[in-house]
Scaffold this motif. Structure first.
Motif, PDB file in Angstrom:
ATOM      1  N   MET A 102       0.839  -1.197   0.000  1.00  0.00           N
ATOM      2  CA  MET A 102       0.000   0.000   0.000  1.00  0.00           C
ATOM      3  C   MET A 102       0.881   1.257   0.000  1.00  0.00           C
ATOM      4  O   MET A 102       1.936   1.278   0.659  1.00  0.00           O
ATOM      5  N   LEU A 103       0.419   2.258  -0.717  1.00  0.00           N
ATOM      6  CA  LEU A 103       1.081   3.563  -0.693  1.00  0.00           C
ATOM      7  C   LEU A 103       0.154   4.515   0.063  1.00  0.00           C
ATOM      8  O   LEU A 103      -1.067   4.498  -0.159  1.00  0.00           O
ATOM      9  N   LEU A 104       0.719   5.322   0.950  1.00  0.00           N
ATOM     10  CA  LEU A 104      -0.078   6.220   1.798  1.00  0.00           C
ATOM     11  C   LEU A 104       0.098   7.674   1.373  1.00  0.00           C
ATOM     12  O   LEU A 104       1.201   8.075   0.960  1.00  0.00           O
ATOM     13  N   ASN A 105      -0.961   8.432   1.514  1.00  0.00           N
ATOM     14  CA  ASN A 105      -0.896   9.854   1.173  1.00  0.00           C
ATOM     15  C   ASN A 105      -0.189  10.653   2.269  1.00  0.00           C
ATOM     16  O   ASN A 105      -0.124  10.226   3.427  1.00  0.00           O
ATOM     17  N   ASP A 106       0.366  11.754   1.892  1.00  0.00           N
ATOM     18  CA  ASP A 106       0.841  12.775   2.840  1.00  0.00           C
ATOM     19  C   ASP A 106       0.731  14.109   2.126  1.00  0.00           C
ATOM     20  O   ASP A 106       0.403  14.157   0.937  1.00  0.00           O
ATOM     21  N   ASP A 107       0.981  15.189   2.858  1.00  0.00           N
ATOM     22  CA  ASP A 107       0.764  16.527   2.278  1.00  0.00           C
ATOM     23  C   ASP A 107       1.993  17.100   1.597  1.00  0.00           C
ATOM     24  O   ASP A 107       1.932  18.194   1.043  1.00  0.00           O
ATOM     25  N   PHE A 108       3.121  16.391   1.656  1.00  0.00           N
ATOM     26  CA  PHE A 108       4.389  17.011   1.251  1.00  0.00           C
ATOM     27  C   PHE A 108       5.080  16.378   0.049  1.00  0.00           C
ATOM     28  O   PHE A 108       5.773  17.070  -0.696  1.00  0.00           O
ATOM     29  N   THR A 109       4.958  15.068  -0.111  1.00  0.00           N
ATOM     30  CA  THR A 109       5.649  14.408  -1.228  1.00  0.00           C
ATOM     31  C   THR A 109       5.080  14.922  -2.549  1.00  0.00           C
ATOM     32  O   THR A 109       3.865  14.916  -2.746  1.00  0.00           O
ATOM     33  N   PRO A 110       5.943  15.389  -3.460  1.00  0.00           N
ATOM     34  CA  PRO A 110       5.437  15.884  -4.750  1.00  0.00           C
ATOM     35  C   PRO A 110       4.771  14.764  -5.563  1.00  0.00           C
ATOM     36  O   PRO A 110       5.225  13.617  -5.535  1.00  0.00           O
ATOM     37  N   MET A 111       3.735  15.130  -6.263  1.00  0.00           N
ATOM     38  CA  MET A 111       3.005  14.159  -7.087  1.00  0.00           C
ATOM     39  C   MET A 111       3.924  13.473  -8.098  1.00  0.00           C
ATOM     40  O   MET A 111       3.823  12.265  -8.325  1.00  0.00           O
ATOM     41  N   GLU A 112       4.833  14.238  -8.704  1.00  0.00           N
ATOM     42  CA  GLU A 112       5.734  13.663  -9.725  1.00  0.00           C
ATOM     43  C   GLU A 112       6.644  12.612  -9.113  1.00  0.00           C
ATOM     44  O   GLU A 112       7.023  11.649  -9.793  1.00  0.00           O
ATOM     45  N   PHE A 113       7.005  12.807  -7.860  1.00  0.00           N
ATOM     46  CA  PHE A 113       7.867  11.824  -7.191  1.00  0.00           C
ATOM     47  C   PHE A 113       7.117  10.508  -6.986  1.00  0.00           C
ATOM     48  O   PHE A 113       7.677   9.422  -7.190  1.00  0.00           O
ATOM     49  N   VAL A 114       5.857  10.585  -6.604  1.00  0.00           N
ATOM     50  CA  VAL A 114       5.040   9.368  -6.406  1.00  0.00           C
ATOM     51  C   VAL A 114       4.873   8.631  -7.743  1.00  0.00           C
ATOM     52  O   VAL A 114       4.976   7.400  -7.806  1.00  0.00           O
ATOM     53  N   VAL A 115       4.644   9.402  -8.802  1.00  0.00           N
ATOM     54  CA  VAL A 115       4.530   8.793 -10.141  1.00  0.00           C
ATOM     55  C   VAL A 115       5.835   8.071 -10.488  1.00  0.00           C
ATOM     56  O   VAL A 115       5.810   6.919 -10.962  1.00  0.00           O
ATOM     57  N   ILE A 169      -2.952   5.929 -10.159  1.00  0.00           N
ATOM     58  CA  ILE A 169      -2.788   5.381  -8.795  1.00  0.00           C
ATOM     59  C   ILE A 169      -2.392   6.499  -7.828  1.00  0.00           C
ATOM     60  O   ILE A 169      -2.925   6.594  -6.717  1.00  0.00           O
ATOM     61  N   MET A 170      -1.474   7.358  -8.283  1.00  0.00           N
ATOM     62  CA  MET A 170      -1.052   8.487  -7.439  1.00  0.00           C
ATOM     63  C   MET A 170      -2.266   9.351  -7.053  1.00  0.00           C
ATOM     64  O   MET A 170      -2.424   9.736  -5.886  1.00  0.00           O
ATOM     65  N   LEU A 171      -3.142   9.621  -8.048  1.00  0.00           N
ATOM     66  CA  LEU A 171      -4.328  10.452  -7.775  1.00  0.00           C
ATOM     67  C   LEU A 171      -5.292   9.764  -6.811  1.00  0.00           C
ATOM     68  O   LEU A 171      -5.901  10.415  -5.961  1.00  0.00           O
ATOM     69  N   THR A 172      -5.413   8.421  -6.941  1.00  0.00           N
ATOM     70  CA  THR A 172      -6.267   7.664  -6.013  1.00  0.00           C
ATOM     71  C   THR A 172      -5.740   7.804  -4.589  1.00  0.00           C
ATOM     72  O   THR A 172      -6.504   8.053  -3.653  1.00  0.00           O
ATOM     73  N   VAL A 173      -4.425   7.659  -4.420  1.00  0.00           N
ATOM     74  CA  VAL A 173      -3.824   7.811  -3.078  1.00  0.00           C
ATOM     75  C   VAL A 173      -4.076   9.234  -2.564  1.00  0.00           C
ATOM     76  O   VAL A 173      -4.492   9.429  -1.406  1.00  0.00           O
ATOM     77  N   HIS A 174      -3.849  10.203  -3.430  1.00  0.00           N
ATOM     78  CA  HIS A 174      -4.026  11.621  -3.056  1.00  0.00           C
ATOM     79  C   HIS A 174      -5.450  11.895  -2.581  1.00  0.00           C
ATOM     80  O   HIS A 174      -5.668  12.608  -1.593  1.00  0.00           O
ATOM     81  N   LYS A 175      -6.438  11.309  -3.271  1.00  0.00           N
ATOM     82  CA  LYS A 175      -7.854  11.588  -2.958  1.00  0.00           C
ATOM     83  C   LYS A 175      -8.383  10.727  -1.826  1.00  0.00           C
ATOM     84  O   LYS A 175      -9.194  11.175  -1.021  1.00  0.00           O
ATOM     85  N   PRO A 204       8.494  12.365   2.841  1.00  0.00           N
ATOM     86  CA  PRO A 204       7.926  11.530   3.919  1.00  0.00           C
ATOM     87  C   PRO A 204       7.026  10.388   3.419  1.00  0.00           C
ATOM     88  O   PRO A 204       6.298   9.783   4.225  1.00  0.00           O
ATOM     89  N   LEU A 205       7.078  10.092   2.143  1.00  0.00           N
ATOM     90  CA  LEU A 205       6.219   9.054   1.551  1.00  0.00           C
ATOM     91  C   LEU A 205       6.324   7.741   2.332  1.00  0.00           C
ATOM     92  O   LEU A 205       7.425   7.268   2.626  1.00  0.00           O
ATOM     93  N   GLN A 206       5.173   7.158   2.638  1.00  0.00           N
ATOM     94  CA  GLN A 206       5.112   5.913   3.402  1.00  0.00           C
ATOM     95  C   GLN A 206       4.538   4.788   2.538  1.00  0.00           C
ATOM     96  O   GLN A 206       3.575   4.984   1.789  1.00  0.00           O
TER      97      GLN A 206
HETATM   98  N1  TYC Z   1      -0.762  14.612  -1.443  1.00  0.00           N
HETATM   99  C1  TYC Z   1       0.477  14.893  -2.148  1.00  0.00           C
HETATM  100  C2  TYC Z   1       0.486  16.304  -2.687  1.00  0.00           C
HETATM  101  O1  TYC Z   1      -0.554  16.914  -2.723  1.00  0.00           O
HETATM  102  C3  TYC Z   1       0.703  13.900  -3.311  1.00  0.00           C
HETATM  103  C4  TYC Z   1       0.853  12.490  -2.877  1.00  0.00           C
HETATM  104  C5  TYC Z   1       0.176  11.489  -3.568  1.00  0.00           C
HETATM  105  C6  TYC Z   1       1.662  12.142  -1.799  1.00  0.00           C
HETATM  106  C7  TYC Z   1       0.328  10.152  -3.212  1.00  0.00           C
HETATM  107  C8  TYC Z   1       1.820  10.819  -1.421  1.00  0.00           C
HETATM  108  O2  TYC Z   1       1.313   8.499  -1.790  1.00  0.00           O
HETATM  109  C9  TYC Z   1       1.147   9.826  -2.133  1.00  0.00           C
HETATM  110  N2  TYC Z   1       1.645  16.792  -3.074  1.00  0.00           N
END
Ligand code: TYC
Length: 111
Positions: free
Chosen positions: A36-49, A66-72, A103-105
């Motif tokens: 599982m990948l977890l959302n956070d407020d700091f990791t850039p979207m491009e990095f998750v991709v 998938i990144m957008l699903t985690v984000h939402k 801080p991506l988890q």
């Molecule tokens: N929420 C992050 C942002 O708005 C993006 C993000 C997406 C972070 C998925 C982690 O697993 C993640 N920059």
């Protein structure tokens, strides 16, 4: 049922008294683990991709979705693996994220 058949003689050596016991198969499939990948407020979207492409062999479209699903939604399953492979994926993602100071988890759970 595909178990081993055990032939046993119930009464001495009299073959007419033979019974057949079919056992359950003893080979259990090993459990699988969801990664599982977890959302956070700091990791850039491009990095998750990039993580999803690099460590989970997703194409750019799949990785973005998938990144957008985690984000939402807060989290998403990114793959399902044996215990050893799941542990390796989690370590790779956590190490890569830490090295880039994000801080991506990433976690695993028994299926
Ligand atoms: N929420 C992050 C942002 O708005 C993006 C993000 C997406 C972070 C998925 C982690 O697993 C993640 N920059």
């Amino acid at each position: 049922m595909s178990g081993v058949k055990i032939f046993m003689s119930a009464v001495g050596d009299d073959p007419s008294q033979e019974v057949v016991v079919e056992t359950r198969p003893k080979t259990k499939r090993p459990p699988l683990y969801k990664v599982m990948l977890l959302n956070d407020d700091f990791t850039p979207m491009e990095f998750v991709v990039l993580v999803l492409e690099r460590f989970f062999s997703k194409n750019p479209t799949q990785a973005f979705e998938i990144m957008l699903t985690v984000h939402k939604k807060g989290l998403a399953m990114v793959g399902i693996f044996s215990h050893e492979v799941a542990e390796t994926k989690v370590s790779q993602v956590m190490d890569f994220s830490r090295r880039h100071q994000h801080p991506l988890q990433c976690t695993m759970e028994k299926n």
